[in-house]
Design a protein around this motif. Structure first.
Motif, PDB file in Angstrom:
ATOM      1  N   MET A   1       0.851  -1.164   0.000  1.00 11.56           N
ATOM      2  CA  MET A   1       0.000   0.000   0.000  1.00 11.56           C
ATOM      3  C   MET A   1       0.901   1.233   0.000  1.00 11.56           C
ATOM      4  O   MET A   1       1.843   1.339   0.772  1.00 11.56           O
ATOM      5  CB  MET A   1      -0.882  -0.022   1.250  1.00 11.56           C
ATOM      6  N   SER A   2       0.567   2.174  -0.862  1.00  9.88           N
ATOM      7  CA  SER A   2       1.390   3.373  -0.988  1.00  9.88           C
ATOM      8  C   SER A   2       1.019   4.380   0.110  1.00  9.88           C
ATOM      9  O   SER A   2      -0.019   4.268   0.762  1.00  9.88           O
ATOM     10  CB  SER A   2       1.187   3.998  -2.368  1.00  9.88           C
ATOM     11  N   ILE A   3       1.882   5.352   0.273  1.00  7.20           N
ATOM     12  CA  ILE A   3       1.643   6.394   1.278  1.00  7.20           C
ATOM     13  C   ILE A   3       0.402   7.188   0.921  1.00  7.20           C
ATOM     14  O   ILE A   3      -0.386   7.543   1.800  1.00  7.20           O
ATOM     15  CB  ILE A   3       2.879   7.310   1.376  1.00  7.20           C
ATOM     16  N   ASN A   7      -2.788   7.622   3.299  1.00 12.30           N
ATOM     17  CA  ASN A   7      -3.288   8.949   3.702  1.00 12.30           C
ATOM     18  C   ASN A   7      -4.785   9.085   3.418  1.00 12.30           C
ATOM     19  O   ASN A   7      -5.528   9.636   4.226  1.00 12.30           O
ATOM     20  CB  ASN A   7      -2.521  10.060   2.980  1.00 12.30           C
ATOM     21  N   ARG A   8      -5.240   8.587   2.237  1.00 11.59           N
ATOM     22  CA  ARG A   8      -6.665   8.642   1.908  1.00 11.59           C
ATOM     23  C   ARG A   8      -7.477   7.828   2.906  1.00 11.59           C
ATOM     24  O   ARG A   8      -8.553   8.245   3.325  1.00 11.59           O
ATOM     25  CB  ARG A   8      -6.895   8.099   0.487  1.00 11.59           C
ATOM     26  N   LYS A   9      -6.965   6.665   3.274  1.00  7.96           N
ATOM     27  CA  LYS A   9      -7.662   5.819   4.231  1.00  7.96           C
ATOM     28  C   LYS A   9      -7.762   6.526   5.587  1.00  7.96           C
ATOM     29  O   LYS A   9      -8.806   6.485   6.236  1.00  7.96           O
ATOM     30  CB  LYS A   9      -6.913   4.488   4.360  1.00  7.96           C
ATOM     31  N   MET A  10      -6.667   7.204   6.014  1.00  4.36           N
ATOM     32  CA  MET A  10      -6.653   7.934   7.279  1.00  4.36           C
ATOM     33  C   MET A  10      -7.635   9.108   7.233  1.00  4.36           C
ATOM     34  O   MET A  10      -8.369   9.346   8.199  1.00  4.36           O
ATOM     35  CB  MET A  10      -5.242   8.444   7.588  1.00  4.36           C
TER      36      MET A  10
END
Length: 195
Positions: A1-3, A7-10
């Motif tokens: 999983m990319s950063i 970030n979108r998930k967070m």
């Protein structure tokens, strides 16, 4: 999983938490009201509610409309002031809120600090004359020639003795700080004079 994906998930999780907090805050008021009603606390809010089937708010039962009291206003000064009530007298019912304005003017060419002291007649009315707002609670500074108006808001206690039909509220307005000469007093005879 990319950063970027992390970030979108967070951000998505934070948005859900923020929305949940908003919904909880919005629902808190009705929840609070139901809890207070169920536990019988917050009695003041219960009194504010209309009684089912009643079309008007309850009347103030503390006003005794069967009696009328004449309140006379008197103003005295010690010093260079103009001081007077807007009305010489009013008629009120015990328990009724009344307000009268007093006007002050410093007629000197200097700044002055002053205060008013009240007195009542008859004396047995003193305990039943309740001032809610009064210029006599404070000292005031007036500039040369300055004119002010201040209120006296009061309620006469319904427990005032029935034989009292007139109350005189008298104020003496005097300078604070001692520029006004003291009232004359009886002096002892000077030495060497007969007596």
């Amino acid at each position: 999983m990319s950063i970027r994906a992390a970030n979108r998930k967070m951000v998505g999780k934070l948005a859900v938490v923020a929305a949940g907090m908003f919904a909880f805050g919005y629902a808190l008021v009705p929840i609070y009201e139901h809890i207070c009603e169920a536990l019988g606390i917050n009695i003041l809010a219960v009194g504010e509610k209309q009684v089912p089937g009643s079309s008007r708010a309850a009347a103030n039962t503390q006003v005794d409309t069967s009696r009328t009291i004449t309140v006379e206003f008197d103003a005295n000064v010690r010093g260079p002031w103009q001081f007077k009530p807007e009305k010489a007298s009013i008629q009120v019912h015990p328990g009724q809120l009344a307000t009268v304005m007093y006007e002050f003017q410093n007629v000197q060419d200097r700044k002055m600090a002053a205060q008013a002291i009240p007195s009542y007649a008859p004396r047995n009315a003193t305990a039943h004359f309740n001032k809610l707002e009064c210029f006599c609670f404070n000292q005031y500074v007036l500039e040369p020639g300055e004119r002010k108006q201040w209120p006296v808001a009061f309620v006469i206690d319904p427990r005032l003795p029935k034989d009292v039909t007139t109350i005189t509220l008298s104020y003496t307005f005097f300078e604070v700080g001692g520029k006004v000469p003291a009232a004359p007093t009886a002096q002892a005879p000077a030495e060497g004079t007969g007596g």
